[in-house]
Design a protein around this motif. Sequence first.
Motif, short mmCIF file in Angstrom:
data_model
loop_
_atom_site.label_atom_id
_atom_site.label_comp_id
_atom_site.label_asym_id
_atom_site.label_seq_id
_atom_site.Cartn_x
_atom_site.Cartn_y
_atom_site.Cartn_z
N TYR A 95 0.72 -1.19 0.04
CA TYR A 95 0.02 -0.10 0.11
C TYR A 95 0.92 0.91 0.01
O TYR A 95 1.60 1.50 1.01
CB TYR A 95 -0.95 -0.16 1.14
CG TYR A 95 -1.81 0.89 1.44
CD1 TYR A 95 -2.30 1.86 0.68
CD2 TYR A 95 -2.86 0.87 2.51
CE1 TYR A 95 -3.05 2.94 0.73
CE2 TYR A 95 -3.78 1.80 2.93
CZ TYR A 95 -3.90 2.78 1.69
OH TYR A 95 -4.94 3.74 1.90
N HIS A 144 -3.90 -4.34 4.87
CA HIS A 144 -4.74 -3.56 5.19
C HIS A 144 -6.01 -3.65 5.02
O HIS A 144 -6.77 -3.20 6.01
CB HIS A 144 -4.68 -2.61 4.27
CG HIS A 144 -5.06 -1.19 4.31
ND1 HIS A 144 -5.14 -0.33 5.52
CD2 HIS A 144 -6.21 -0.67 3.62
CE1 HIS A 144 -6.08 0.69 5.22
NE2 HIS A 144 -6.73 0.61 4.16
N HIS A 171 -13.07 -1.90 0.74
CA HIS A 171 -13.17 -0.28 0.71
C HIS A 171 -12.04 0.12 -0.43
O HIS A 171 -12.37 1.11 -1.17
CB HIS A 171 -12.82 0.56 1.94
CG HIS A 171 -11.60 0.35 2.39
ND1 HIS A 171 -11.20 -0.66 3.18
CD2 HIS A 171 -10.63 1.37 2.50
CE1 HIS A 171 -9.80 -0.16 3.53
NE2 HIS A 171 -9.54 0.96 3.15
N ASP A 227 -9.97 2.05 8.81
CA ASP A 227 -9.13 2.35 7.72
C ASP A 227 -7.81 2.92 8.02
O ASP A 227 -6.67 2.55 7.95
CB ASP A 227 -9.78 3.16 6.71
CG ASP A 227 -8.89 3.42 5.27
OD1 ASP A 227 -7.98 2.96 5.18
OD2 ASP A 227 -9.45 4.33 4.39
FE FE Z 1 -7.66 2.06 3.12
#
Ligand code: FE
Length: 187
Positions: free
Chosen positions: A28, A38, A62, A160
Amino acid sequence: MSDMGHYFTGTIIDVVASIFLRRGSDLYLGEPVTQSEHALQCGMLAERNGAPDSLIAACLMHDVGHILHHQEHAGADDTHGEAGASFLRPHFTDSVIEPVRLHVQAKRYLCATDAGYRARLSPASRARLARQGPVMTAEEAARFAALPHAQAAIALRRWDDRAKRPGMATPPFAYFRPLLDRLAVTG
Ligand code: FE
């Protein structure tokens, strides 16, 4: 079927599983975890905090827009919520889709409404903010908070932001798969 349909066969959850397998080990960008780590951390945080299944599913998926549209692609960052929502739309209800669609806006909302929020963002997330649009005005924030599923998007956003811890133990994708299968409204 989505535009990714020609890459994969099977149900939408097979497609999501394939995305995790094929692209999940990608870092990421700027964060100390992979895309899979994640996503699983975000889903696990939602589950641990008693989120409904629809929101756990949204947390898991997401950033699917990020993973599909190679995140390095300049300018893609402000649109990955919309891209993910478009991908998921034929297959899930709004309670899954809308938190995904709104999670980038939720960051701009929280910057406007939570005094300490911006300082708690990871450096990479703070840097991305510049490409994701300006912090909301008070009027924009009020309008955002009144949207259906805005509160779910804000909760997703907070998990998140915390789902970036290297080495955090999570269940594997297979653990969450039955929940996703139950929520899919079409194959
Ligand atoms: Fe995210």
